[in-house]
Design an enzyme around this catalytic site. Structure first.
Site, PDB file in Angstrom:
ATOM      1  N   SER A  34       0.769  -1.145   0.031  1.00 29.78           N
ATOM      2  CA  SER A  34      -0.099  -0.176  -0.239  1.00 29.78           C
ATOM      3  C   SER A  34       0.865   1.159   0.067  1.00 29.78           C
ATOM      4  CB  SER A  34      -0.807   0.059   1.118  1.00 29.78           C
ATOM      5  OG  SER A  34      -1.655  -1.285   1.369  1.00 29.78           O
ATOM      6  N   PRO A  71       4.851   7.023   9.150  1.00 27.15           N
ATOM      7  CA  PRO A  71       4.486   6.294  10.359  1.00 27.15           C
ATOM      8  C   PRO A  71       3.149   6.644  11.072  1.00 27.15           C
ATOM      9  CG  PRO A  71       6.779   7.127  10.501  1.00 27.15           C
ATOM     10  CD  PRO A  71       6.219   7.645   9.491  1.00 27.15           C
ATOM     11  N   ASP A  72       2.865   7.983  10.850  1.00 29.57           N
ATOM     12  CA  ASP A  72       1.889   8.271  11.403  1.00 29.57           C
ATOM     13  C   ASP A  72       0.469   8.235  10.831  1.00 29.57           C
ATOM     14  OD1 ASP A  72       3.044   9.279  13.855  1.00 29.57           O
ATOM     15  OD2 ASP A  72       3.456  10.931  13.004  1.00 29.57           O
ATOM     16  N   HIS A  73       0.609   7.545   9.587  1.00 35.26           N
ATOM     17  CA  HIS A  73      -0.432   7.222   8.443  1.00 35.26           C
ATOM     18  C   HIS A  73      -1.599   6.773   9.371  1.00 35.26           C
ATOM     19  CE1 HIS A  73      -2.856   5.759   5.324  1.00 35.26           C
ATOM     20  NE2 HIS A  73      -2.020   6.631   4.517  1.00 35.26           N
ATOM     21  N   LYS A  76       4.230  -3.979   6.728  1.00 35.73           N
ATOM     22  CA  LYS A  76       4.155  -4.137   5.237  1.00 35.73           C
ATOM     23  C   LYS A  76       5.605  -3.947   4.687  1.00 35.73           C
ATOM     24  CE  LYS A  76      -0.660  -4.028   3.817  1.00 35.73           C
ATOM     25  NZ  LYS A  76      -0.809  -5.299   3.302  1.00 35.73           N
TER      26      LYS A  76
END
Length: 253
Positions: free
Chosen positions: A133, A139-141, A155
């Site tokens: 994806s 990292p804060d997605h 992932k």
């Protein structure tokens, strides 16, 4: 018919995996198809043929039979969050998501993919295609917050493991997946989540599946990683030249 490459698609009963499995079967002049699913229900869902194996990717031994004699691997397994029971949409607020025990991203997207990459290496595969994806550079997605699973983090760890494995690979980081017709859009490749800042950050599942199949056919797709989006249908010429599409990609990770 002699010496066609045998291609295993894992996660073959998932929404994108089903399309890849079907396309491999339809391409019987180019490939011998095999599928791996997690359950008997999954096997039934895709027609339950003898070339569909049942196994749990988090248990390395259980998937070995599926990997015997394969030449290429398309990884479409992914942890899937479930909505927490008891959510009442009439009361407003947001649903909470959880992962089932043993099916967290760390187990499925990291350990499970690592098990597949290792098994493929033992089998001597020539090419591994993995669908991930977009969003992994952040990292804060929000996707990482779902069920506290850090799914994009795991992932990416698996993608890095693949890139370092020595086996030729193609990493496809798909944008938002649409259940729309494939083959009618111009596809766009990008890197480092640049496409997320645009209005071309979504892509039909059928097109992602087609890119998986095409990646198996072109040297230009090997040892590359790219983001995949698309222009809205009817706004430009649909992509037909996949060699040219893969040639645009220069990033290895």
């Amino acid at each position: 018919m002699a010496n066609l490459p045998t291609v295993l698609v894992t996660g073959a009963s998932g929404r994108t995996g089903q399309i890849v499995y079907k396309k491999l079967k339809e391409g019987s002049d180019k490939f011998v198809a095999k599928g791996l699913v997690r359950s008997a229900q999954g096997k039934e869902k895709i027609g339950g043929e003898a070339d569909v194996f049942i196994g749990d990717i988090t248990d390395a031994d259980s998937i070995n039979p599926a990997f015997q004699g394969i030449d290429a691997l398309v990884i479409l397994t992914s942890a899937v969050p479930k909505m927490k029971p008891g959510f009442d949409p009439t009361k407003g607020g947001r649903p909470e998501f959880i992962f089932e025990d043993g099916q967290y991203p760390e187990q499925v997207d990291w350990i499970g993919q690592k098990n597949q990459i290792d098994a493929a290496k033992v089998a001597g595969v020539k090419h591994i295609v993995v669908v991930g994806s977009m969003g992994g550079t952040n990292p804060d997605h929000p996707l990482n917050k779902l069920g506290n699973g850090n799914i994009l983090v795991w992932k990416r760890k698996a993608e890095q493991y693949l890139a370092d494995s020595g086996t030729p690979y193609t990493i496809i980081r798909a944008g938002g997946l649409l259940d729309k017709e494939g083959g009618v859009r111009e596809l766009l490749v990008g890197k480092d989540d640049e496409l997320l800042q645009t209005d071309t950050k979504t892509v039909p599942r059928a097109d992602v599946a087609e890119v998986c199949i095409q990646a198996l056919l072109f040297e230009e797709a090997k040892n590359k990683a790219f983001d995949l989006g698309s222009k809205p249908e009817g706004t430009s010429t649909p992509t037909k030249d996949f060699k040219a599409l893969f040639s645009q990609v220069t990033s290895r990770f």
